[in-house]
Design an enzyme around this catalytic site. Structure first.
Site, PDB file in Angstrom:
ATOM      1  N   LYS A  46     -11.185   8.165  -4.110  1.00 41.58           N
ATOM      2  CA  LYS A  46     -11.712   8.811  -5.214  1.00 41.58           C
ATOM      3  C   LYS A  46     -11.708  10.277  -5.116  1.00 41.58           C
ATOM      4  O   LYS A  46     -11.758  10.973  -6.391  1.00 41.58           O
ATOM      5  CB  LYS A  46     -13.278   8.574  -5.209  1.00 41.58           C
ATOM      6  CG  LYS A  46     -13.595   7.017  -5.591  1.00 41.58           C
ATOM      7  CD  LYS A  46     -15.092   6.790  -5.432  1.00 41.58           C
ATOM      8  CE  LYS A  46     -15.467   5.418  -5.891  1.00 41.58           C
ATOM      9  NZ  LYS A  46     -16.878   5.279  -5.954  1.00 41.58           N
TER      10      LYS A  46
ATOM     11  N   ASP B 225     -19.581   6.609 -12.153  1.00 43.49           N
ATOM     12  CA  ASP B 225     -20.363   6.125 -11.414  1.00 43.49           C
ATOM     13  C   ASP B 225     -22.008   6.918 -11.658  1.00 43.49           C
ATOM     14  O   ASP B 225     -23.042   6.216 -11.425  1.00 43.49           O
ATOM     15  CB  ASP B 225     -20.065   6.459  -9.848  1.00 43.49           C
ATOM     16  CG  ASP B 225     -19.186   5.490  -9.081  1.00 43.49           C
ATOM     17  OD1 ASP B 225     -19.182   4.508  -9.710  1.00 43.49           O
ATOM     18  OD2 ASP B 225     -18.351   6.052  -8.507  1.00 43.49           O
TER      19      ASP B 225
ATOM     20  N   GLY C  41     -28.701  -1.489  -6.452  1.00 42.57           N
ATOM     21  CA  GLY C  41     -27.396  -1.192  -6.897  1.00 42.57           C
ATOM     22  C   GLY C  41     -26.513  -1.986  -8.001  1.00 42.57           C
ATOM     23  O   GLY C  41     -25.473  -1.471  -8.470  1.00 42.57           O
TER      24      GLY C  41
ATOM     25  N   ALA D  68     -25.595  12.642   0.926  1.00 47.28           N
ATOM     26  CA  ALA D  68     -24.916  13.758   0.118  1.00 47.28           C
ATOM     27  C   ALA D  68     -23.492  13.432   0.075  1.00 47.28           C
ATOM     28  O   ALA D  68     -22.487  14.147  -0.058  1.00 47.28           O
ATOM     29  CB  ALA D  68     -25.086  15.207   0.712  1.00 47.28           C
ATOM     30  N   GLY D  69     -23.135  12.102   0.210  1.00 47.96           N
ATOM     31  CA  GLY D  69     -21.666  11.828   0.112  1.00 47.96           C
ATOM     32  C   GLY D  69     -21.076  11.644  -1.375  1.00 47.96           C
ATOM     33  O   GLY D  69     -21.847  12.192  -2.236  1.00 47.96           O
ATOM     34  N   GLY D  70     -20.101  10.790  -1.503  1.00 47.63           N
ATOM     35  CA  GLY D  70     -19.581  10.792  -2.793  1.00 47.63           C
ATOM     36  C   GLY D  70     -20.343   9.885  -3.859  1.00 47.63           C
ATOM     37  O   GLY D  70     -20.450  10.607  -5.083  1.00 47.63           O
TER      38      GLY D  70
HETATM   39  P1  NAP Z   1     -19.854   8.341   1.534  1.00 48.18           P
HETATM   40  O1  NAP Z   1     -19.278   9.324   0.641  1.00 48.18           O
HETATM   41  O2  NAP Z   1     -19.355   7.965   2.788  1.00 48.18           O
HETATM   42  O3  NAP Z   1     -21.317   8.941   2.055  1.00 48.18           O
HETATM   43  C1  NAP Z   1     -22.252   8.235   2.753  1.00 48.18           C
HETATM   44  C2  NAP Z   1     -23.506   9.182   2.939  1.00 48.18           C
HETATM   45  O4  NAP Z   1     -24.541   8.433   4.047  1.00 48.18           O
HETATM   46  C3  NAP Z   1     -23.483  10.489   3.680  1.00 48.18           C
HETATM   47  O5  NAP Z   1     -24.079  11.401   3.012  1.00 48.18           O
HETATM   48  C4  NAP Z   1     -23.783  10.213   5.183  1.00 48.18           C
HETATM   49  O6  NAP Z   1     -24.285  11.397   5.755  1.00 48.18           O
HETATM   50  C5  NAP Z   1     -24.674   9.211   4.919  1.00 48.18           C
HETATM   51  N1  NAP Z   1     -24.758   8.322   6.314  1.00 48.18           N
HETATM   52  C6  NAP Z   1     -24.195   7.347   6.661  1.00 48.18           C
HETATM   53  N2  NAP Z   1     -24.365   6.677   7.798  1.00 48.18           N
HETATM   54  C7  NAP Z   1     -25.379   7.628   8.065  1.00 48.18           C
HETATM   55  C8  NAP Z   1     -26.522   7.119   9.026  1.00 48.18           C
HETATM   56  N3  NAP Z   1     -26.388   6.398  10.149  1.00 48.18           N
HETATM   57  N4  NAP Z   1     -27.542   7.995   9.127  1.00 48.18           N
HETATM   58  C9  NAP Z   1     -27.863   8.803   8.171  1.00 48.18           C
HETATM   59  N5  NAP Z   1     -27.100   9.079   7.258  1.00 48.18           N
HETATM   60  C10 NAP Z   1     -26.008   8.344   7.056  1.00 48.18           C
HETATM   61  O7  NAP Z   1     -20.311   7.025   0.872  1.00 48.18           O
HETATM   62  P2  NAP Z   1     -20.479   6.614  -0.775  1.00 48.18           P
HETATM   63  O8  NAP Z   1     -19.412   6.446  -1.301  1.00 48.18           O
HETATM   64  O9  NAP Z   1     -21.539   7.678  -1.209  1.00 48.18           O
HETATM   65  O10 NAP Z   1     -21.480   5.197  -0.633  1.00 48.18           O
HETATM   66  C11 NAP Z   1     -22.691   5.333  -0.197  1.00 48.18           C
HETATM   67  C12 NAP Z   1     -23.414   3.775  -0.344  1.00 48.18           C
HETATM   68  O11 NAP Z   1     -23.523   3.663  -1.771  1.00 48.18           O
HETATM   69  C13 NAP Z   1     -22.637   2.709   0.212  1.00 48.18           C
HETATM   70  O12 NAP Z   1     -23.644   1.695   0.449  1.00 48.18           O
HETATM   71  C14 NAP Z   1     -21.913   2.189  -1.148  1.00 48.18           C
HETATM   72  O13 NAP Z   1     -21.922   0.656  -1.165  1.00 48.18           O
HETATM   73  C15 NAP Z   1     -23.000   2.377  -2.280  1.00 48.18           C
HETATM   74  N6  NAP Z   1     -22.414   2.830  -3.516  1.00 48.18           N
HETATM   75  C16 NAP Z   1     -22.759   1.807  -4.638  1.00 48.18           C
HETATM   76  C17 NAP Z   1     -22.221   1.640  -5.884  1.00 48.18           C
HETATM   77  C18 NAP Z   1     -22.981   0.976  -6.807  1.00 48.18           C
HETATM   78  O14 NAP Z   1     -22.300   0.950  -7.960  1.00 48.18           O
HETATM   79  N7  NAP Z   1     -24.019   0.443  -6.642  1.00 48.18           N
HETATM   80  C19 NAP Z   1     -21.244   2.620  -6.002  1.00 48.18           C
HETATM   81  C20 NAP Z   1     -20.666   3.597  -5.222  1.00 48.18           C
HETATM   82  C21 NAP Z   1     -21.235   3.555  -3.875  1.00 48.18           C
HETATM   83  P3  NAP Z   1     -23.440  12.432   6.630  1.00 48.18           P
HETATM   84  O15 NAP Z   1     -22.725  13.353   5.496  1.00 48.18           O
HETATM   85  O16 NAP Z   1     -24.335  13.553   7.333  1.00 48.18           O
HETATM   86  O17 NAP Z   1     -22.382  11.746   7.380  1.00 48.18           O
END
Ligand code: NAP
Length: 283
Positions: free
Chosen positions: A71, A107, A250, A133-135
């Protein structure tokens, strides 16, 4: 489905891709509209992104989606980005504008659409606490601020990452604060903000548990959203429900981002009801 010489091809590229529900959702939509298209999953190795985009161009693929881990990386191989994808810094949708391959991000607006169905006045709320604060947090936060939300608190382990997102959101005019999970003021912030959104994977089947916040502070005035859709109700949403909060998982975001992508590809309204039914069949 009748595949013939006129069939238009759409793809999703990513790795791993085996779990994606987008092909089921979009093929059901094509069938419902009698649109001669097919949507396929394409696993792409991490070092093959440039070739994959060349393939999309060379094979006349009409559009598609982009997922982990591409992405944030795909933008440089495209002919342009929507303004929103540029601000978010990530692309989840590819579509053509004449002969230019464009990257968009649906998204955040997908999340917003789902939220507005639960609370039509969501953008006028006093503020939100975003966990992560991820994607996906970037997409959701940008869309909320563009819709009019004035105040955000970002909670993350890596404070520098949340800090970079805060800069983007402040540029859009929002009042943004960054906090660590153990910040003594976090409890007070959550009690003041009516919207709480989990964008971390904490609570997914593969990441059991719940974000480490004190849910005792939640009241029936709170709306609590979790971007996770597997399981349908995370431990976090269960706790919020037990405090009387309105909750949202979600699935709505997954559906609405697909509806918005579909519109960019076909220029027609997507059959959202059919797509929702198809998602429900698989979840
Ligand atoms: P990402 O870019 O990897 O970001 C993950 C975030 O979660 C980061 O801020 C990370 O913190 C934090 N994190 C991960 N493990 C952690 C832990 N053990 N303790 C505290 N914080 C933690 O992932 P993403 O793409 O944003 O996706 C995140 C979630 O959203 C997933 O569950 C995904 O399935 C869901 N999602 C859903 C949809 C939908 O359509 N419903 C679309 C996209 C994503 P750090 O930065 O400090 O590592």
């Amino acid at each position: 489905m009748q595949i013939n010489g006129q069939t238009k091809l759409y793809v999703i590229i990513g790795q791993p891709i085996g779990h994606t529900l987008s092909p089921a959702m979009h093929n059901a939509a094509f069938a419902a509209l009698g649109y001669n298209g097919v949507y396929l999953p394409c696993p792409v190795q991490e070092d093959s992104l440039a070739e994959a985009v060349s393939g999309i161009r060379a094979l006349g693929i009409r559009g598609g989606n982009v997922t982990i881990p591409f992405k944030e990386k795909i933008g440089r191989y495209l002919d342009g980005l929507t303004e929103q994808a540029r601000i978010i810094g990530a692309v989840n949708t590819l579509y053509w504008e004449q002969d230019r391959l464009i990257g968009a991000n649906t998204d955040g607006d997908g999340f917003l659409q789902a939220l507005l169905r639960l609370e039509p006045a969501a953008a006028a709320l006093p503020g939100a606490v975003v966990l992560g604060a991820g994607g996906s947090a970037r997409a959701v936060a940008v869309s909320l601020v563009q819709a009019g939300l004035k105040r955000l608190v970002l909670v993350n382990r890596k404070l520098d990452k949340a800090g970079k997102l805060a800069v983007v959101l402040r540029d859009l005019g929002a009042d943004v604060q960054v906090m660590a999970w153990n910040d003594p003021d976090l409890r007070k912030m959550i009690s003041q903000m009516p919207l709480l959104i989990n964008t971390t994977p904490l609570g997914m089947t593969a990441f059991p548990g719940s974000p480490p916040i004190d849910c005792e502070v939640l009241t029936p005035h709170h709306i609590v959203a979790d971007l996770i859709y597997r399981p349908a109700e995370t431990e976090f949403l269960q706790k919020a429900k037990s405090k009387g909060c309105r909750t949202m998982n979600g699935v709505g975001m997954l559906l609405e981002q697909g509806v918005l992508s579909f519109r960019l590809w076909i220029g027609r309204e997507a059959p959202a009801g059919v797509m929702a039914q198809e998602l429900a069949r698989w979840l």
